[in-house]
Design a protein around this motif. Structure first.
Motif, mmCIF file in Angstrom:
data_model
loop_
_atom_site.group_PDB
_atom_site.id
_atom_site.type_symbol
_atom_site.label_atom_id
_atom_site.label_comp_id
_atom_site.label_asym_id
_atom_site.label_seq_id
_atom_site.Cartn_x
_atom_site.Cartn_y
_atom_site.Cartn_z
ATOM 1 N N LYS A 34 0.691 -1.263 0.197
ATOM 2 C CA LYS A 34 0.019 -0.125 -0.058
ATOM 3 C C LYS A 34 0.882 1.143 -0.144
ATOM 4 O O LYS A 34 2.081 1.047 0.376
ATOM 5 N N ASP A 35 0.512 2.283 -0.550
ATOM 6 C CA ASP A 35 1.038 3.581 -0.501
ATOM 7 C C ASP A 35 0.737 4.254 0.697
ATOM 8 O O ASP A 35 0.042 4.037 1.445
ATOM 9 N N CYS A 80 5.438 1.372 -3.606
ATOM 10 C CA CYS A 80 4.428 1.196 -4.937
ATOM 11 C C CYS A 80 5.200 2.353 -5.893
ATOM 12 O O CYS A 80 4.721 2.286 -6.859
ATOM 13 N N GLY A 81 6.217 3.007 -5.616
ATOM 14 C CA GLY A 81 6.644 3.970 -6.703
ATOM 15 C C GLY A 81 6.018 5.097 -6.760
ATOM 16 O O GLY A 81 5.017 5.320 -6.031
ATOM 17 N N LYS A 82 6.553 6.188 -7.216
ATOM 18 C CA LYS A 82 5.826 7.653 -7.081
ATOM 19 C C LYS A 82 4.812 7.699 -8.427
ATOM 20 O O LYS A 82 3.887 8.723 -8.372
ATOM 21 N N GLY A 83 4.934 7.116 -9.387
ATOM 22 C CA GLY A 83 4.038 7.092 -10.424
ATOM 23 C C GLY A 83 3.732 5.891 -11.245
ATOM 24 O O GLY A 83 4.512 4.731 -10.740
ATOM 25 N N SER A 84 2.610 5.940 -12.008
ATOM 26 C CA SER A 84 2.340 4.627 -12.646
ATOM 27 C C SER A 84 3.428 3.797 -13.592
ATOM 28 O O SER A 84 3.437 2.771 -13.947
ATOM 29 N N GLU A 176 -1.600 -8.965 -9.229
ATOM 30 C CA GLU A 176 -1.863 -7.913 -9.938
ATOM 31 C C GLU A 176 -1.032 -6.420 -9.389
ATOM 32 O O GLU A 176 -0.802 -6.394 -8.133
ATOM 33 N N ALA A 177 -0.165 -5.959 -10.201
ATOM 34 C CA ALA A 177 0.483 -4.703 -9.880
ATOM 35 C C ALA A 177 -0.113 -3.455 -10.427
ATOM 36 O O ALA A 177 -0.795 -3.540 -11.553
ATOM 37 N N TYR A 178 0.004 -2.344 -10.032
ATOM 38 C CA TYR A 178 -0.779 -1.176 -10.245
ATOM 39 C C TYR A 178 -2.082 -1.245 -10.517
ATOM 40 O O TYR A 178 -3.000 -1.044 -11.468
ATOM 41 N N VAL A 179 -2.770 -1.835 -9.125
ATOM 42 C CA VAL A 179 -4.141 -2.096 -9.128
ATOM 43 C C VAL A 179 -4.802 -0.784 -9.304
ATOM 44 O O VAL A 179 -4.600 0.276 -8.449
ATOM 45 N N PRO A 180 -5.899 -0.512 -10.184
ATOM 46 C CA PRO A 180 -6.633 0.417 -10.116
ATOM 47 C C PRO A 180 -7.651 0.713 -9.035
ATOM 48 O O PRO A 180 -7.783 1.861 -8.947
#
Length: 412
Positions: A34-35, A80-84, A176-180
């Motif tokens: 989680k971010d 999560c990283g800072k951006g998509s 799943e990564a980058y979950v919307p």
């Protein structure tokens, strides 16, 4: 099939359950990243097993197996990283200094699990009690896991990822990564392995048929050798007998023969030897131990099986006691043996001769016959003795009857 065979199979099944074999319904571990706003960006749910090769204090190579434990947790190093478009990272820690990590990246249409990393602490005496070194080793390798953006990657089939001194087996995976949203996307990307092993959908009114039973497996000779000579010599046919639940909620059975195309390898140690047989769908390990106090060798004490079966079946039992023979002698059994490893997996062994640890000149020692063969030899003896007894009774009855008939004509 005879009543005795049914009784033997039932008894072995009961013994396997009492021995504490691994249960069928193993639960996949689930991890979330989680971010800073507490929004989920990565979800990984899977079954994961490790095999690690390391050097012992006796300067010998040893292979150890263990699953990811239930108390494994997501590390604070996960991000999560800072951006998509930025890479994200899932790090899971467990035990004393062990961890496994997934690094993800994406483009406009696809996301990837670029690397799987494994760090293991050889100083953990619970897992590596006889390790020569006490440092932390790290290995990583590409995974082949990728999926369309905003879909869930699904792969029930076991996937083996090999590294320098570590192998990771992943199965029953939902990733799943980058979950919307806050959970898995409804749309799925199914891995190619699942597509090739899936069966054609049929109407619910039709009962699915069982796969045809193959012929008895061919007897194959296996030889595990180290610099000190042969530590395991075996001649046998092997057959996997697997039970599973179909999508119709019925019990299905699949039987797979281990043939000569399987890749054989193994290891030799002072009190333990192993035989590995790998094919396209299966990975079978047989471990033999030595009981020096009882002067018993060739004791099959552990079996590990990973098989692609409409998904993945991963079974390990470390409490077995099969194929026993005295040190310096070989175990021999011409009869078919059913070695029940778990309630859902039996290893059927045909025309077996096995010897471990004390193999001289690459040849089997004096054979010790199995109980099944002794019983099979005893039955004809008993039947023959019963027939001989019956003939003797008839003969005695005939002689007595003849004597009585002659007694009526004696001269007065």
């Amino acid at each position: 099939m005879s009543h005795a065979h049914h009784l033997l199979k039932l008894l072995l099944l009961l013994l396997a359950v009492l021995a504490g074999s691994q249960p069928h319904g193993a639960v996949a571990a689930k991890f979330e990243v989680k971010d800073v706003t507490n929004k989920t960006c990565t979800i990984v749910e899977l079954l994961m097993n490790f095999s690690i090769k390391y050097e012992t204090v006796e300067e010998k190579e040893k292979l150890i197996f263990f699953p990811i434990p239930e108390d494994a947790v997501v590390s604070g190093n996960s991000t999560c990283g800072k951006g998509s478009s930025e890479s994200s990272l899932l790090v899971v820690t467990f035990g004393t200094g062990h961890s496994v990590s997934f690094s993800f990246s994406r483009n406009s249409s696809v996301y990837y699990a670029e690397k799987l990393g494994v760090a293991y602490n050889l100083g953990d005496k619970h897992i590596f009690p006889d390790a020569r070194r006490n440092d932390v080793s790290f290995s990583s390798e590409s995974t082949g896991i990728n999926a369309q953006v905003n879909t869930t990657y699904v792969c029930m089939t076991a996937q083996e990822i090999q590294m320098a001194n570590a192998t990771v087996v992943i199965s029953a995976a939902r990733i799943e990564a980058y979950v919307p949203g806050s959970d898995y996307s409804k749309e799925e990307t199914v891995c190619e392995a699942d597509k090739t092993t899936s069966t054609t959908t049929v109407p619910t009114t039709v009962t699915p048929t069982q796969p045809p039973t193959p012929k008895d497996p061919v007897s194959i000779k296996y030889n595990v050798t180290s610099s000190n000579g042969t530590c395991l010599l075996a001649q046998m046919g092997l057959q996997l007998n697997l039970t599973y639940i179909t999508k119709y909620n019925k019990t299905g059975v699949e039987i797979i023969n281990i043939d000569s195309n399987a890749t054989a390898s193994g290891f030799c140690e002072s009190t333990s030897v192993g035989l590995s047989l790998k094919s396209e769908r299966t990975s079978l390990w047989l471990f033999f131990s030595m009981d020096t106090a009882a002067q018993r060798g060739s004791v099959l004490h552990k079996v590990r099986q990973v098989v692609t079966l409409r998904g993945a079946l991963n079974v390990t039992n470390t409490s077995l006691n099969y194929l026993q023979a005295t040190l310096g002698k070989s175990f021999k059994c011409s009869s078919k043996q059913i070695l029940q490893v778990s309630p859902v997996f039996a290893l059927d062994v045909f025309k077996a001769q096995v010897q471990a640890f004390t193999v001289q000149n690459g040849k089997f020692g004096e054979a010790e016959e199995c109980l099944l063969d002794q019983n099979n030899m005893l039955i004809p003896i008993i039947v023959g003795a019963a027939l001989a007894g019956l003939v003797l009774i008839v003969l005695i009855a005939y002689l007595i009857g003849r004597k009585r008939s002659h007694a009526g004509y004696q001269t007065i």
